[in-house]
Design a protein around this motif. Structure first.
Motif, PDB file in Angstrom:
ATOM      1  N   GLN A   4       0.850  -1.183   0.000  1.00  0.00           N
ATOM      2  CA  GLN A   4       0.000   0.000   0.000  1.00  0.00           C
ATOM      3  C   GLN A   4       0.889   1.237   0.000  1.00  0.00           C
ATOM      4  OE1 GLN A   4      -2.721  -0.334   3.313  1.00  0.00           O
ATOM      5  NE2 GLN A   4      -4.210  -1.393   2.043  1.00  0.00           N
ATOM      6  N   TYR A   5       0.451   2.253  -0.723  1.00  0.00           N
ATOM      7  CA  TYR A   5       1.172   3.514  -0.823  1.00  0.00           C
ATOM      8  C   TYR A   5       0.236   4.658  -0.500  1.00  0.00           C
ATOM      9  CZ  TYR A   5       4.901   1.005  -3.210  1.00  0.00           C
ATOM     10  OH  TYR A   5       5.924   0.143  -3.512  1.00  0.00           O
ATOM     11  N   LEU A   6       0.766   5.641   0.199  1.00  0.00           N
ATOM     12  CA  LEU A   6       0.045   6.864   0.501  1.00  0.00           C
ATOM     13  C   LEU A   6       0.461   7.909  -0.520  1.00  0.00           C
ATOM     14  CD1 LEU A   6      -1.745   8.558   2.454  1.00  0.00           C
ATOM     15  CD2 LEU A   6       0.372   9.135   3.659  1.00  0.00           C
ATOM     16  N   LEU A   7      -0.499   8.468  -1.243  1.00  0.00           N
ATOM     17  CA  LEU A   7      -0.254   9.573  -2.159  1.00  0.00           C
ATOM     18  C   LEU A   7      -0.790  10.822  -1.472  1.00  0.00           C
ATOM     19  CD1 LEU A   7      -1.508   7.972  -5.515  1.00  0.00           C
ATOM     20  CD2 LEU A   7       0.721   7.743  -4.420  1.00  0.00           C
ATOM     21  N   SER A   8       0.106  11.677  -0.997  1.00  0.00           N
ATOM     22  CA  SER A   8      -0.284  12.891  -0.269  1.00  0.00           C
ATOM     23  C   SER A   8      -0.255  14.081  -1.216  1.00  0.00           C
ATOM     24  CB  SER A   8       0.688  13.151   0.888  1.00  0.00           C
ATOM     25  OG  SER A   8       0.716  12.061   1.769  1.00  0.00           O
ATOM     26  N   MET A   9      -1.315  14.871  -1.196  1.00  0.00           N
ATOM     27  CA  MET A   9      -1.447  16.028  -2.068  1.00  0.00           C
ATOM     28  C   MET A   9      -1.219  17.298  -1.249  1.00  0.00           C
ATOM     29  SD  MET A   9      -4.810  17.156  -4.234  1.00  0.00           S
ATOM     30  CE  MET A   9      -4.977  15.490  -4.811  1.00  0.00           C
ATOM     31  N   TYR A  10      -0.231  18.093  -1.658  1.00  0.00           N
ATOM     32  CA  TYR A  10       0.088  19.321  -0.939  1.00  0.00           C
ATOM     33  C   TYR A  10      -0.434  20.529  -1.689  1.00  0.00           C
ATOM     34  CZ  TYR A  10       2.729  16.500   2.201  1.00  0.00           C
ATOM     35  OH  TYR A  10       3.063  15.554   3.137  1.00  0.00           O
ATOM     36  N   GLN A  11      -1.208  21.353  -0.998  1.00  0.00           N
ATOM     37  CA  GLN A  11      -1.821  22.540  -1.580  1.00  0.00           C
ATOM     38  C   GLN A  11      -1.129  23.790  -1.062  1.00  0.00           C
ATOM     39  OE1 GLN A  11      -6.152  20.551  -1.091  1.00  0.00           O
ATOM     40  NE2 GLN A  11      -6.160  22.733  -1.441  1.00  0.00           N
ATOM     41  N   PRO A  12      -1.039  24.820  -1.891  1.00  0.00           N
ATOM     42  CA  PRO A  12      -0.453  26.077  -1.419  1.00  0.00           C
ATOM     43  C   PRO A  12      -1.461  26.866  -0.590  1.00  0.00           C
ATOM     44  CG  PRO A  12      -1.130  26.285  -3.695  1.00  0.00           C
ATOM     45  CD  PRO A  12      -1.374  24.851  -3.299  1.00  0.00           C
ATOM     46  N   GLN A  13      -0.963  27.653   0.349  1.00  0.00           N
ATOM     47  CA  GLN A  13      -1.824  28.582   1.078  1.00  0.00           C
ATOM     48  C   GLN A  13      -2.348  29.599   0.074  1.00  0.00           C
ATOM     49  OE1 GLN A  13      -2.747  28.648   4.233  1.00  0.00           O
ATOM     50  NE2 GLN A  13      -1.284  27.344   5.281  1.00  0.00           N
ATOM     51  N   GLY A  14      -3.512  30.132   0.301  1.00  0.00           N
ATOM     52  CA  GLY A  14      -4.039  31.169  -0.571  1.00  0.00           C
ATOM     53  C   GLY A  14      -5.451  30.889  -1.018  1.00  0.00           C
ATOM     54  N   PRO A  15      -5.921  31.687  -1.957  1.00  0.00           N
ATOM     55  CA  PRO A  15      -7.312  31.551  -2.402  1.00  0.00           C
ATOM     56  C   PRO A  15      -7.559  30.240  -3.155  1.00  0.00           C
ATOM     57  CG  PRO A  15      -6.151  33.195  -3.727  1.00  0.00           C
ATOM     58  CD  PRO A  15      -5.221  32.765  -2.624  1.00  0.00           C
ATOM     59  N   ILE A  16      -8.785  29.788  -3.087  1.00  0.00           N
ATOM     60  CA  ILE A  16      -9.198  28.581  -3.783  1.00  0.00           C
ATOM     61  C   ILE A  16      -9.371  28.922  -5.263  1.00  0.00           C
ATOM     62  CG2 ILE A  16     -11.082  26.899  -4.003  1.00  0.00           C
ATOM     63  CD1 ILE A  16     -11.574  27.294  -1.002  1.00  0.00           C
ATOM     64  N   PRO A  17      -8.905  28.050  -6.164  1.00  0.00           N
ATOM     65  CA  PRO A  17      -9.082  28.307  -7.597  1.00  0.00           C
ATOM     66  C   PRO A  17     -10.563  28.425  -7.969  1.00  0.00           C
ATOM     67  CG  PRO A  17      -7.507  26.536  -7.255  1.00  0.00           C
ATOM     68  CD  PRO A  17      -8.138  26.829  -5.925  1.00  0.00           C
ATOM     69  N   ASP A  18     -10.831  29.026  -9.129  1.00  0.00           N
ATOM     70  CA  ASP A  18     -12.211  29.230  -9.561  1.00  0.00           C
ATOM     71  C   ASP A  18     -12.906  27.905  -9.865  1.00  0.00           C
ATOM     72  OD1 ASP A  18     -12.007  28.527 -12.471  1.00  0.00           O
ATOM     73  OD2 ASP A  18     -10.671  30.262 -12.514  1.00  0.00           O
ATOM     74  N   ALA A  19     -14.225  27.945  -9.902  1.00  0.00           N
ATOM     75  CA  ALA A  19     -15.052  26.753 -10.053  1.00  0.00           C
ATOM     76  C   ALA A  19     -14.770  26.015 -11.364  1.00  0.00           C
ATOM     77  CB  ALA A  19     -16.534  27.129  -9.966  1.00  0.00           C
ATOM     78  N   GLU A  20     -14.519  26.735 -12.437  1.00  0.00           N
ATOM     79  CA  GLU A  20     -14.254  26.092 -13.734  1.00  0.00           C
ATOM     80  C   GLU A  20     -12.974  25.255 -13.672  1.00  0.00           C
ATOM     81  OE1 GLU A  20     -13.201  27.393 -18.299  1.00  0.00           O
ATOM     82  OE2 GLU A  20     -14.455  28.733 -17.104  1.00  0.00           O
TER      83      GLU A  20
END
Length: 118
Positions: A4-20
């Motif tokens: 089993q492998y863990l795939l961790s997703m790292y997001q930058p601080q800041g505003p959320i991208p637009d809905a599109e």
């Protein structure tokens, strides 16, 4: 036997991208998840709430201190994760690469200790 492998997703601080933009990313992630499920290699995955919702429990002097917020301050935070089964690290890295391309975000691939039944 597969690991089993863990795939961790790292997001930058800041505003959320637009809905599109998010709709396109979510569609691509859905396609990857469907493919993993069809091969039997999907275990679990989910996005996480913002780091401000985190609670950290830290042992100190025989007590456990409870503090709000993320464990460390940083410009990136763990935004979600997926647990998969893969034959080897190369196969896990291939899946991780697909997640990185789909999201445009850094993906950490790390094996769990031990093996799992196929």
């Amino acid at each position: 036997m597969k690991k089993q492998y863990l795939l961790s997703m790292y997001q930058p601080q800041g505003p959320i991208p637009d809905a599109e933009f998010l709709a396109k990313v979510m569609a691509e992630l859905g396609a990857i998840r469907s493919e993993l499920q069809s091969t039997g290699d999907w275990v679990f995955g989910q996005g996480l709430h913002d780091p401000s919702t985190a609670t950290v429990l830290r042992p100190k002097d025989g007590e456990v201190l409870v503090t709000d917020g993320p464990f460390t301050e940083g410009k990136e935070y763990l935004g979600g994760f997926t647990v998969i089964k893969a034959a080897d690290l190369d196969a896990a890295l291939a899946w991780g690469s697909r997640y990185a391309r789909a999201t445009g975000l850094p993906i950490e691939v790390r094996p769990f200790q031990g093996e799992v039944e196929d």
